[in-house]
Enzyme design. Structure first.
Site, mmCIF file in Angstrom:
data_model
loop_
_atom_site.group_PDB
_atom_site.id
_atom_site.type_symbol
_atom_site.label_atom_id
_atom_site.label_comp_id
_atom_site.label_asym_id
_atom_site.label_seq_id
_atom_site.Cartn_x
_atom_site.Cartn_y
_atom_site.Cartn_z
ATOM 1 N N GLU B 48 42.731 43.639 33.289
ATOM 2 C CA GLU B 48 43.062 44.698 34.245
ATOM 3 C C GLU B 48 43.795 45.883 33.620
ATOM 4 O O GLU B 48 43.921 46.924 34.246
ATOM 5 C CB GLU B 48 43.832 44.146 35.447
ATOM 6 C CG GLU B 48 45.253 43.688 35.182
ATOM 7 C CD GLU B 48 45.314 42.185 34.917
ATOM 8 O OE1 GLU B 48 44.290 41.616 34.485
ATOM 9 O OE2 GLU B 48 46.390 41.586 35.123
ATOM 10 N N ASN B 49 44.246 45.743 32.382
ATOM 11 C CA ASN B 49 44.813 46.911 31.714
ATOM 12 C C ASN B 49 43.741 47.912 31.302
ATOM 13 O O ASN B 49 44.069 49.017 30.884
ATOM 14 C CB ASN B 49 45.661 46.501 30.506
ATOM 15 C CG ASN B 49 44.935 45.581 29.567
ATOM 16 O OD1 ASN B 49 44.236 44.641 29.983
ATOM 17 N ND2 ASN B 49 45.048 45.837 28.284
#
Lengths: 218, 218
Positions: B48-49
């Site tokens: 998700e980064n």
């Protein structure tokens, strides 16, 4: 031809003042202005409100240095667990911390930079994040109204810039930087490489140079 | 190979995934799921980064400083991967593009509530992307030891810790059983080999719905 936006690190650091709200891009120091932050520390900057995904760490190798050196009075972030100094200062009453879900933080910053009055998200419904916030039902589903975030200065990190400030990010280092580049009155970009205007294909530009005020190569 | 403990949990959790799914695995135990994928099931792991296509952990010499996973650890991107900013990343998560998220729990309850981000007074890491993932992913699979290290139940009538999200959990996989939250309560759908219904009930605080037929986890 547009004037070059490239300045020295010390010139750029003078743009920051005590008490300002400062956005810094990055995720666990990846995509953070880890070199320019040392100029910020060196300049004596203090009492800032820092808006950033996380608080870096306590190894003095990135944005966490601002926390460790007690230059931050308030932190708005999604995660702070990798920098133990946050809990220490928070428990001592020296640092105020507002935790925001990561996706919500990204959207609040996007709203701040794109003229939107807020965003409706299902994230946080039924949790402490919803406390004190307006819940709006759209087509039978509840959403939280999350409001925009802006800053006096955004300090972002890109891989490559041209002299006009058109930016290209690399890999996972993009994260919050493009949104922050639009959500502050002054935008400073730390970059690894500066090329002449025209060298970056317009299709490859990820943040348009009009959003960037100063470029610092470090 | 005899499957037990956390290997059994990972094995069973992996069987929820279908070929072509985009999946987000939480930090810690959930990363084991990738080692237990069934033959012929290829999934796309989201970090998700800011990317899709998490590859193997690189050697120190091969590590690209701009590629870390959502735990901030060195990672790699597989051929065919894609990088993006945080708004795109969480847009994928909330927008129904992430087929499943698999994550750990501090507590989970019979109303489908999950608590996994804070122990007030003890641990203040922040929710990071967890709230968005649990609120947004199409299927939420919790994998957890059935009880705490002290033998106390983790599957409760009502969570006591601050929630990550309300009523969003779909499945709970432990070393003893699989539970399905059907919108009304927790149904005991599968047992580990050699485990009895009475044993599960004895080690669970939540009220369980016991159907006529119960499957086996393997």
């Amino acid at each position: 031809m547009a004037k070059s936006k490239v300045v020295s690190p010390s010139e750029a650091a003078k743009l920051l003042r005590d008490g300002m709200t400062v956005m810094m891009g990055g995720f666990t120091n990846v995509g953070s202005a880890n070199k320019f932050v040392l100029e910020m520390v060196k300049s004596g900057l203090k009492d800032i409100t820092l808006i950033s995904n996380d608080a870096g760490n306590d190894k003095f190798d990135g944005i966490g240095t601002l926390i460790c050196q007690k230059r931050v009075k308030k932190l708005i972030a999604s995660h702070a667990g990798l920098n133990p100094q946050v809990a220490v200062q928070m428990n001592a009453g020296e640092l105020e911390v507002e935790l925001v879900p990561q996706g919500t933080l990204a959207e609040r910053i996007r709203c701040g930079g794109t003229g939107l009055g807020g965003v409706l998200t299902p994230t946080g419904i039924g949790t402490v994040v919803a406390e004190g916030k307006q819940i709006i039902n759209v087509n039978g589903k509840d959403y939280l109204l999350e409001t925009p975030l802006r800053a006096d200065v955004a300090v972002i990190k890109a891989w490559k810039a041209d002299e006009f400030g058109n930016l290209v990010y690399r890999r996972a280092a993009r994260n919050f930087n493009p949104m922050m580049a639009m959500a502050a009155d002054i935008v400073i970009a730390e970059v690894e490489e500066v090329v002449p205007v025209g060298e970056i294909d317009p299709d490859m530009v990820m943040t348009p140079g009009v959003c960037v005020d100063y470029v610092v190569k470090m | 190979m005899e499957l037990k403990g956390r290997d059994l949990i990972a094995y069973r959790a992996a069987r929820f995934l279908k070929d072509g799914d985009m999946v987000n695995l939480g930090i810690g135990m959930p990363t084991k799921v990738a080692d237990f994928l069934p033959e012929g099931v290829e999934i796309f792991l989201q970090s998700e980064n800011g990317f899709i296509g998490i590859g193997p952990t690189p050697s120190p010499e091969e590590w690209d400083k701009d590629v870390v996973n959502a735990g901030g650890q060195p990672s790699s991107i597989l051929p065919g991967g894609a990088c993006f900013d945080s708004c795109m990343s969480f847009g994928l998560i909330r927008g129904g593009h992430v087929d499943a998220t698999i994550l750990g729990a501090l507590e989970v309850d019979q109303e489908g509530n999950l608590a996994n981000w804070i122990i007030p007074g003890k641990m203040v890491p922040g929710m990071g992307g967890g709230m968005d993932l649990v609120a947004g992913a199409n299927t939420v699979i919790v994998m957890t030891d059935h009880c705490t290290k002290k033998g106390e139940p983790k599957i409760l009538k009502k969570c006591t810790l601050p929630l990550t999200a309300a009523h969003e959990v779909d499945y709970i996989v432990t070393e003893l059983c699989v539970l399905h939250y059907n919108g009304e309560g927790l149904v005991l759908t599968e047992l580990a080999p050699g485990v009895t219904v009475d044993e599960v009930i004895a080690r669970t605080e939540a009220k369980l719905i016991i159907p006529e037929t119960i499957g086996c986890m393997i």
